[in-house]
Design an enzyme around this catalytic site. Structure first.
Site, PDB file in Angstrom:
ATOM      1  N   LYS A  54      12.217 -16.479  -8.306  1.00 38.93           N
ATOM      2  CA  LYS A  54      12.050 -15.439  -9.321  1.00 38.93           C
ATOM      3  C   LYS A  54      11.134 -15.906 -10.445  1.00 38.93           C
ATOM      4  CE  LYS A  54      13.426 -12.740  -8.017  1.00 38.93           C
ATOM      5  NZ  LYS A  54      14.127 -12.027  -6.973  1.00 38.93           N
ATOM      6  N   GLU A  58      16.850 -19.086  -5.188  1.00 39.38           N
ATOM      7  CA  GLU A  58      16.524 -17.729  -5.629  1.00 39.38           C
ATOM      8  C   GLU A  58      15.969 -17.753  -7.069  1.00 39.38           C
ATOM      9  OE1 GLU A  58      15.864 -15.018  -4.582  1.00 39.38           O
ATOM     10  OE2 GLU A  58      16.183 -13.626  -6.218  1.00 39.38           O
ATOM     11  N   CYS A  75       0.849  -1.192   0.000  1.00 40.10           N
ATOM     12  CA  CYS A  75       0.000   0.000   0.000  1.00 40.10           C
ATOM     13  C   CYS A  75       0.892   1.251   0.000  1.00 40.10           C
ATOM     14  CB  CYS A  75      -0.933   0.087   1.191  1.00 40.10           C
ATOM     15  SG  CYS A  75      -2.055  -1.299   1.342  1.00 40.10           S
ATOM     16  N   GLU A 117       7.493 -16.053  -9.146  1.00 38.15           N
ATOM     17  CA  GLU A 117       6.799 -14.823  -8.794  1.00 38.15           C
ATOM     18  C   GLU A 117       6.458 -13.962  -9.998  1.00 38.15           C
ATOM     19  OE1 GLU A 117      10.485 -12.226  -6.914  1.00 38.15           O
ATOM     20  OE2 GLU A 117       8.508 -11.729  -6.204  1.00 38.15           O
ATOM     21  N   HIS A 155      15.790 -38.875  -4.158  1.00 41.12           N
ATOM     22  CA  HIS A 155      15.010 -39.279  -2.984  1.00 41.12           C
ATOM     23  C   HIS A 155      13.541 -38.915  -3.151  1.00 41.12           C
ATOM     24  CE1 HIS A 155      18.630 -40.494  -0.949  1.00 41.12           C
ATOM     25  NE2 HIS A 155      19.187 -39.359  -1.348  1.00 41.12           N
ATOM     26  N   ARG A 210       3.929  -0.589  -4.896  1.00 42.33           N
ATOM     27  CA  ARG A 210       3.737  -1.073  -3.528  1.00 42.33           C
ATOM     28  C   ARG A 210       2.392  -1.756  -3.323  1.00 42.33           C
ATOM     29  NH1 ARG A 210       7.485   1.581   0.076  1.00 42.33           N
ATOM     30  NH2 ARG A 210       6.365   0.460   1.674  1.00 42.33           N
ATOM     31  N   TRP A 229      -2.954  -2.669  -1.536  1.00 46.65           N
ATOM     32  CA  TRP A 229      -2.692  -4.108  -1.652  1.00 46.65           C
ATOM     33  C   TRP A 229      -3.594  -4.730  -0.591  1.00 46.65           C
ATOM     34  CZ3 TRP A 229      -0.958  -8.060   1.508  1.00 46.65           C
ATOM     35  CH2 TRP A 229      -0.551  -9.232   0.851  1.00 46.65           C
ATOM     36  N   LYS A 273       5.715  -4.725  -3.372  1.00 45.66           N
ATOM     37  CA  LYS A 273       7.162  -4.622  -3.207  1.00 45.66           C
ATOM     38  C   LYS A 273       7.606  -4.734  -1.756  1.00 45.66           C
ATOM     39  CE  LYS A 273      11.395  -3.803  -4.473  1.00 45.66           C
ATOM     40  NZ  LYS A 273      12.101  -5.002  -4.965  1.00 45.66           N
ATOM     41  N   ASN A 323      -2.079   2.477   5.900  1.00 46.91           N
ATOM     42  CA  ASN A 323      -1.239   1.302   5.616  1.00 46.91           C
ATOM     43  C   ASN A 323      -1.132   0.511   6.904  1.00 46.91           C
ATOM     44  OD1 ASN A 323      -0.755   2.308   3.105  1.00 46.91           O
ATOM     45  ND2 ASN A 323       1.453   2.589   3.384  1.00 46.91           N
ATOM     46  N   GLY A 324      -1.141  -0.815   6.803  1.00 44.28           N
ATOM     47  CA  GLY A 324      -1.010  -1.653   7.994  1.00 44.28           C
ATOM     48  C   GLY A 324      -2.286  -2.440   8.232  1.00 44.28           C
TER      49      GLY A 324
END
Ligand code: M6R
Length: 606
Positions: free
Chosen positions: A484, A480, A2, A487, A503, A27, A73, A601, A99-100
């Site tokens: 990537k 990593e 947000c 996402e 295995h 964001r 968001w 983000k 925000n929060g």
């Protein structure tokens, strides 16, 4: 997660809000809205990306010199017009962006409903304007101060009211907020890039602080209502750094900026004479010598950087080291002592779990050092010791240049500790030499191979599942690489320690399944190659990434050759082709590369 922007001054607020919100869209991008003060409060908001809000705002004239805006968001309540911010009370006299998360919102809403308030959304935020209206104290800031003891959770709030039309008030509690100081105009924002075009002088609010913004100035108050002493800081970010500068996506721009990001980070700390100086690390030689255990704590990509740190500190320095996900560490009751060093890693410096893990470590009296990219971020301000990565602003949700500079910072830190502890220094001298070379090698690799990696990724259109495999540090990079790809391209991807495949996971490998085989570690090369061959024998389409391409001819269908460096530094180079593969696979699949679905983000909520 947000974004908030607010304005008080002589200019029209609407275009400033829209512009600021576009910069904050990375964001959170499932809805956006703004409220303007002009003979009452006028709210314009809509589900969807910023261009929808922009069209709405441009469809008629909107005046007002005081405004607040938000890009969302979703946490509580699905993305919808109603759930978008700003939220108002029943009378429409108070407008709030937040925000929060207000954790006790259900109780608050029940209480407010029983006193006759009606709610228009499913959000936690809407409790706030209703509280403001029912607890009105005759002054906006006093009213905000009066309601905050009722709020549990995290919040950055910006508030306006037609009862006090020329001001904005704001509060920060576990969610960042800064005030921008212009010429007879003031801004409030959760992320300074929204206002950098207008001012570079900012005050970062501390937790619990309140602010009142009017065209005449800004006042900041501590949680007890007393005026606070504030220290404006000047931000010297290059505005080019937050533009795409001709690139189709921020992610590609940021991948291409990696050589410079490395150069700046390494040169920032490593002097010609091989001395390493960290100006914001206050630990003295005695404390460093005494470190008996290290914890590397972070989330997502930053956690993957921590995996390299574990290798450096444990296998090279001989210091027992654990790498922990911050969301687990904070609740797992970690056993910490004063001679333990907790290193938190965070690009944004605002990730809620990482921040909480850091605070928990400080509470348990461990030594704490933060590696972060953002000066002035909460983690940077609260950590007693800081190493800044000098990657410049990272805008794409997918972290690239931040990761690579975290690897460089950890390598420098390992060399520094080795020097102080007088521990295997000769081995580390070779690392320092490699660190000096790595920016140039990264540049060479990008120049020479970026087009061929793009060609390889064309096939990505048909990928459904992919496997990233490797041993040791290659496994860390595999994790990593797989994150990537998932996402940004939504291809299901798994990272496996190459020796672990047989295995279980090998059962999933069938004709044509892409396997990205990382084989850069000289000490493990034979074993890794033989594991890669096991996948090829089962029909996998193997993309090999190695500094020993000649060894991979029978193991891989295509090979991406890397320049040579000491094993511990290879992740800095080997991650680059995985970033490019993910990027191009996402582009060819038509994905929104910089703003992948469901993500944001900076994750400032749990
Ligand atoms: O800002 P931080 O480094 O604390 O963020 C941590 C993660 O949220 C972040 O790395 C995330 O995993 C990225 N989207 C990965 O590309």
């Amino acid at each position: 997660m947000c974004g908030i922007v607010g304005y008080v001054g002589e200019r029209q607020a609407a275009p400033l809000m829209l512009d600021g919100l576009k910069k904050l869209e990375y964001r959170g991008y499932d809805s956006a809205g703004l409220a303007l003060q002009h003979q009452g409060i006028n709210v314009i908001k809509a589900q969807g990306r910023m261009d929808i809000l922009e069209k709405l705002v441009h469809s008629r004239e909107h005046v007002g010199n005081v405004g607040i805006g938000h890009t969302r968001w979703a946490t509580h309540g699905k993305p919808s017009d109603e759930n978008s911010h700003p939220h108002c009370d029943c009378s429409g006299q108070f407008a709030v962006v937040h925000n929060g998360i207000i954790e006790n919102y259900l109780e608050l809403i029940d209480e407010l409903k029983s006193s006759g308030q009606q709610f228009a959304s499913e959000t936690d935020t809407e409790a706030v304007p209703h509280l403001l209206s029912t607890m009105w104290q005759g002054d906006l800031l006093s009213t905000l101060m009066a309601i905050t003891p009722k709020l549990e959770g995290s919040y950055a709030l910006a508030v306006m009211s037609e009862k006090s039309p020329d001001e904005l008030v704001a509060v920060r509690h576990d969610s960042p907020l800064a005030i921008g100081i212009g010429d007879d105009e003031y801004f409030v924002t959760s992320d300074i890039r929204a206002i950098l075009e207008h001012t570079r002088d900012v005050i970062y609010l501390e937790d619990g602080q309140f602010a009142r913004l009017t065209p005449r100035g800004v006042q900041v108050f501590n949680s007890d209502g007393q005026p606070a002493e504030v220290f404006p800081v000047h931000i010297d970010w290059d505005s080019e750094a937050i533009e795409k500068s001709g690139y189709p996506h921020f992610m590609l721009k940021e991948i291409m900026e990696q050589p410079d990001a490395l150069r700046n980070t390494i040169a920032g700390y490593l002097a010609e004479d091989d001395e390493i100086r960290f100006p914001d690390v206050k630990l003295d030689a005695g404390e460093i010598k005494d470190i008996s255990k290290i914890f590397l704590v972070a989330c997502g990509t930053a956690y993957h950087a921590g995996l390299l740190g574990k290798h450096l500190f444990e296998t090279m320095l001989g210091i027992p080291t654990e790498t922990d996900l911050a969301s687990e560490f904070r609740y797992r009751n970690p056993v910490l002592q004063p001679d333990h060093l907790v290193i938190v890693i965070s690009q944004s410096g605002e990730t809620a779990d990482t921040l909480a893990a850091m605070r928990e470590s400080l509470r348990r009296q461990a030594k704490v050092l933060a590696i972060t990219n953002v000066v002035g971020s909460t983690i940077a301000r609260e950590a007693p010791n800081v190493i800044y990565t000098k990657a410049g602003p990272e805008t794409a949700v997918a972290s690239t240049k931040a990761y690579i500079t975290q690897l460089a910072a950890l390598s420098l830190l390992a060399c520094y500790v080795s020097r102080v502890q007088d521990n295997k220094w000769d081995k580390f001298k070779t690392l320092l030499q490699g660190l000096r070379e790595v920016p140039h090698l990264a540049e060479q690799f990008l120049d020479k191979h970026k087009d061929s990696v793009e060609k390889i990724a064309k096939d990505g259109q048909h990928w459904r599942d992919a496997f990233f495999i490797g041993r040791g540090l290659d496994w860390a990079v595999a994790q990593e690489g797989s994150l990537k790809l998932k996402e940004i391209s939504y291809v299901h991807a798994e990272a496996y320690a190459a020796g672990e495949l047989k295995h279980g996971t090998l059962a999933l490998v069938e004709e044509g399944v892409p396997v990205i085989g990382l084989a850069t570690q000289q000490s493990l090369i034979d074993k890794t190659i033989s594991n890669i061959k096991e996948t090829k024998a089962r029909g996998a389409y193997v993309i090999g990434i190695s500094q020993f391409p000649e060894r991979m001819t029978d193991a891989a269908d295509v090979i991406i050759p890397l320049p040579k460096l000491p094993d511990p530094l290879m992740p800095i180079l080997s991650v680059i082709p995985t970033q490019l593969l993910s990027y191009h696979a996402a582009v060819i699949r038509g994905c929104d590369v910089d703003k992948p679905r469901n993500l944001a983000k900076s994750v400032t909520v749990e």
